[in-house]
Design an enzyme around this catalytic site. Structure first.
Site, PDB file in Angstrom:
ATOM      1  CG  ASP A  44       1.347 -10.829  -6.238  1.00 27.29           C
ATOM      2  OD1 ASP A  44       1.198  -9.630  -6.566  1.00 27.29           O
ATOM      3  OD2 ASP A  44       0.636 -11.749  -6.675  1.00 27.29           O
ATOM      4  CE  LYS A  99      -1.267 -13.479  -3.682  1.00 26.23           C
ATOM      5  NZ  LYS A  99      -1.257 -12.841  -5.008  1.00 26.23           N
TER       6      LYS A  99
HETATM    7  C1  MUC Z   1      -1.829 -13.561  -7.932  1.00 27.15           C
HETATM    8  O1  MUC Z   1      -0.744 -13.860  -8.424  1.00 27.15           O
HETATM    9  O2  MUC Z   1      -2.106 -12.382  -7.863  1.00 27.15           O
HETATM   10  C2  MUC Z   1      -4.755 -13.375  -6.703  1.00 27.15           C
HETATM   11  C3  MUC Z   1      -5.623 -12.665  -7.467  1.00 27.15           C
HETATM   12  C4  MUC Z   1      -5.571 -13.181  -8.770  1.00 27.15           C
HETATM   13  O3  MUC Z   1      -6.188 -12.803  -9.767  1.00 27.15           O
HETATM   14  O4  MUC Z   1      -4.648 -14.157  -8.827  1.00 27.15           O
HETATM   15  C5  MUC Z   1      -4.171 -14.418  -7.519  1.00 27.15           C
HETATM   16  C6  MUC Z   1      -2.729 -14.647  -7.418  1.00 27.15           C
HETATM   17 MG    MG Z   2      -0.131 -11.706  -8.765  1.00 29.56          MG
END
Ligand code: MUC
Ligand code: MG
Length: 367
Positions: free
Chosen positions: A191, A162
């Site tokens: 991400d 993340k």
């Molecule tokens: C992701 O892949 O973004 C975090 C927010 C959401 O809606 O899914 C997660 C994972």
């Molecule tokens: Mg995502």
């Protein structure tokens, strides 16, 4: 095979470790169990994980829309009439997670009725997926330690990191620390959950150019229309659209606009029927897909593995299947096991799993 009831049961299970990312954080799985019942006594289930900060759905909202708006439109239809169900639910714009759970509970009941796994009904390509693990925001050393634990305990070798914090060096330092610690023994991608601007995203990607990233996902908002196209055009890795593509039509728009070059398929968001459309679209256009995770519990993860295992393109890359490992408990009678980095879909009919009645009674919040 007639549907006689559609219920939505809220439940809450604590995470042992909260997940933090650019658009929010999750401490408790406040999800909804959707249950469909047929006249012959077959029960199908699915899990709706609301993500208020992403789609605006809440647990209470999902319960209300399923019971008050969707149930009256679905009760009386046959399990085989899934396109009729879809067309009725499509009158409501939005509520992707609620719609997806209704669709998947019906597929579960359909598979149980026919005595076949949903995955085989969908495509039957394989019975297993490699798992990828999501690393939420923390200090570099803690994120490396978390990845090491996932590798040691579960054999997981693909990590989605993340990112999206400011300054960008907070995140690029984490990715560098992971690459330095593991060498080429792991796959890494990032991400941003829309946390950066297009120019911050490009700066970060340049800083990480030597770190052999597989993909970049949703680094900046899709609504930064020209900025995002400018960014995607300069990257040498596929750019995954995630929360910007809640429908196949959105995926078409983003891909044709040059605002994404790969798609995250999340069964929590598009169910099985909508995910089929996204899969077929991506295959037709020749773009890569990744099976994503909406921070699902075990039932949601079972849905992801049933879908991902059904097709070649969805089983090629490691799938995001491991968020449930951070939950303190779950609802399934037989807990899922990730071994040697792989999750097999349960072999039985439908989704292949049963809900533990005692656990549901314990964790439901409507009684
Ligand atoms: C992701 O892949 O973004 C975090 C927010 C959401 O809606 O899914 C997660 C994972
Ligand atoms: Mg995502």
């Amino acid at each position: 095979m007639k549907i006689v009831a559609l219920e939505a049961i809220p439940f809450a299970i604590r995470y042992t470790k909260p997940l933090r990312f650019a658009s929010g954080e999750v401490h408790t799985a406040e999800h909804v169990l959707v249950r469909v019942r047929t006249g012959d006594g077959v029960v199908g289930v699915a899990e709706a994980p609301p993500r208020p900060f992403t789609y605006g759905e809440t647990q209470a909202g999902i319960v209300a829309v399923v019971e008050q708006i969707f149930a009256p439109q679905v009760v009386g239809l046959d399990l085989s009439e899934r396109e009729v169900v879809g067309s009725r639910l499509a009158r409501t714009v939005g509520n992707p997670t609620a719609k997806a759970a209704v669709d998947m509970a019906i597929w579960d009941a359909f598979g149980r009725t026919l005595g076949l796994p949903v995955s085989d009904l969908l495509g039957g390509f394989t019975d297993r997926l490699r798992a990828a693990h999501m690393l939420g925001f923390d200090e570099p050393a803690a994120m490396v330690a978390e990845a090491e634990r996932m590798r040691e305990c579960y054999g997981i070798g693909t990590f989605k990191v993340k990112v999206g914090r400011r300054p960008v060096a907070l995140d690029t330092a984490v990715v560098r620390a992971l690459r330095e610690h593991f060498g080429d023994a792991v796959e890494l991608y990032v991400d941003g959950n829309r946390g950066w601007t297009a120019s911050e995203s490009l700066r970060a990607m340049k800083e990480m150019a030597d770190l052999d990233l597989l993909f970049a996902e949703e680094l900046c908002p899709a609504d930064d229309v020209l900025g995002r196209r400018w960014l995607v055009g300069q990257l040498d890795v596929p750019f995954i659209a995630d929360e910007s593509v809640p429908t196949a039509a959105d995926a078409t728009r983003e891909l044709l606009a040059g605002a994404a070059t790969a798609i995250s398929i999340k069964t929590a968001r598009t169910g099985f029927t909508g995910s089929q459309r996204v899969h077929h679209l991506a295959e037709g256009l020749g773009v890569e897909v990744v099976m994503g995770n909406q921070i699902d519990g075990q039932l949601g993860t079972v849905c992801t593995v049933n879908f991902g295992a059904a097709y070649q393109s969805t089983s090629r890359r490691a799938a995001e299947l491991s968020n449930f490992l951070d939950m303190s408990d779950d609802l399934l009678a037989e807990p899922l096991q990730i071994r040697d980095g792989v999750l097999c879909r349960p072999p039985g009919a439908g989704l292949g799993v049963e809900i533990d009645r005692d656990k549901l009674a314990h964790y439901r919040t409507d009684r």
